[in-house]
Design a protein around this motif. Structure first.
Motif, short mmCIF file in Angstrom:
data_model
loop_
_atom_site.label_atom_id
_atom_site.label_comp_id
_atom_site.label_asym_id
_atom_site.label_seq_id
_atom_site.Cartn_x
_atom_site.Cartn_y
_atom_site.Cartn_z
N ILE A 66 0.73 5.15 3.65
CA ILE A 66 0.93 4.07 4.61
C ILE A 66 0.18 2.80 4.19
CG2 ILE A 66 -1.01 4.69 6.09
CD1 ILE A 66 2.51 3.56 7.25
N GLN A 69 1.62 -0.50 2.56
CA GLN A 69 2.18 -1.62 3.30
C GLN A 69 1.53 -2.92 2.88
OE1 GLN A 69 2.38 -1.25 7.55
NE2 GLN A 69 3.26 0.79 7.50
N GLN A 87 7.45 6.34 2.27
CA GLN A 87 6.13 6.89 2.56
C GLN A 87 6.00 8.34 2.07
OE1 GLN A 87 4.82 6.22 6.56
NE2 GLN A 87 3.09 7.62 6.39
N VAL A 201 10.30 1.42 6.92
CA VAL A 201 9.55 2.59 6.45
C VAL A 201 10.46 3.80 6.46
CG1 VAL A 201 7.54 4.06 6.80
CG2 VAL A 201 7.40 1.61 7.33
#
Length: 248
Positions: A66, A69, A87, A201
């Motif tokens: 994560i 990002q 992810q 995502v």
């Protein structure tokens, strides 16, 4: 023309990497991470193509945890239009990365993929070539100049003998070398805007790609420390020392 740019989150190039005490890998705890320098060059090139009016959309894609990002938001601040995070908590091998990117390319249908020739952590220099093979697309690696047109591209690539010029039909995979351009610094207003932009995502498992590792790490160690040099009085002494050391 849509340009897709894969970007990777790696240890910042200014940071000295440390090996874990159990020698199972590199210690990433409390270490500054940033975008892979070759990926920065690829993003810069895609943005320049957009500024020329050749590209109409630049899509950045990253594969990782994560925290990746932030890497994507850097790409957005540099000028990318959209960002996609695949992810996964795994550290996928080049083949797995190529398969995941191929799945995203199937959804996005870009006209060209511009990516860094290698990442500075693994130094594999394999993902671009594997991706081209999986897609059965033309490829031009180690690019130091790119001229995109409606249906083809002229790429100058660095080889041992100088610069080789390739004409490739689009869609194609192009990997960026160090001298392709000088990446820009993202401005503060663009950084603030990028923080508010939504990211797409996706879970790596949802793409139906086999990312099982095929390699096994036996041991990771730091390179041996370099020994001290010596001064010689003449060229003859230098040659004698090189022969003694087995270099000549």
């Amino acid at each position: 023309m849509k340009v897709l740019v894969p970007v990777k989150r790696v240890i910042d190039y200014n940071v000295k990497a440390r090996v874990k005490s159990d020698q199972s890998g590199v210690d990433l705890a409390n270490v500054k991470m940033s975008m892979n320098p070759f990926c920065e060059i690829a993003v810069e090139e895609a943005v320049r193509q957009k500024e020329k009016g050749v590209a109409t959309e630049v899509v950045a894609v990253s594969i990782g945890p994560i925290q990746a990002q932030e890497t994507l938001r850097t790409a957005l601040a540099m000028g990318a239009d959209r960002a996609i995070l695949i992810q996964t908590d795994q550290d996928p091998e080049p083949l797995a990365v190529a398969k995941l990117l191929a799945a995203i390319i199937g959804e996005e249908s870009p006209d060209v993929v511009i990516m860094g020739k290698q990442a500075i952590d693994g130094d594999n220099n394999a993902t671009g070539q594997m991706l081209a093979a999986l897609l059965d697309w033309p490829q031009a690696t180690f690019a130091n100049s790119i001229e995109l047109n409606a249906g083809d591209a002229k790429v100058g690539r660095e080889v041992d003998g100088g610069i080789q010029t390739l004409d490739v039909t689009l869609p194609a995979i192009i990997t960026a070398d160090l001298r392709l351009n000088e990446p820009r610094y993202a401005s503060l207003p663009n950084i603030m805007k990028a923080k508010k932009k939504p990211l797409d995502v996706k879970d790596a498992a949802s793409l139906g790609v086999d990312t099982a590792p095929r390699l096994k790490v036996i041991k990771v160690t730091e390179p041996p420390k370099r020994g001290g040099g010596i001064k010689v009085e003449s060229a003859a002494d230098l040659v004698t020392n090189l022969k003694t050391a087995g270099v000549l």
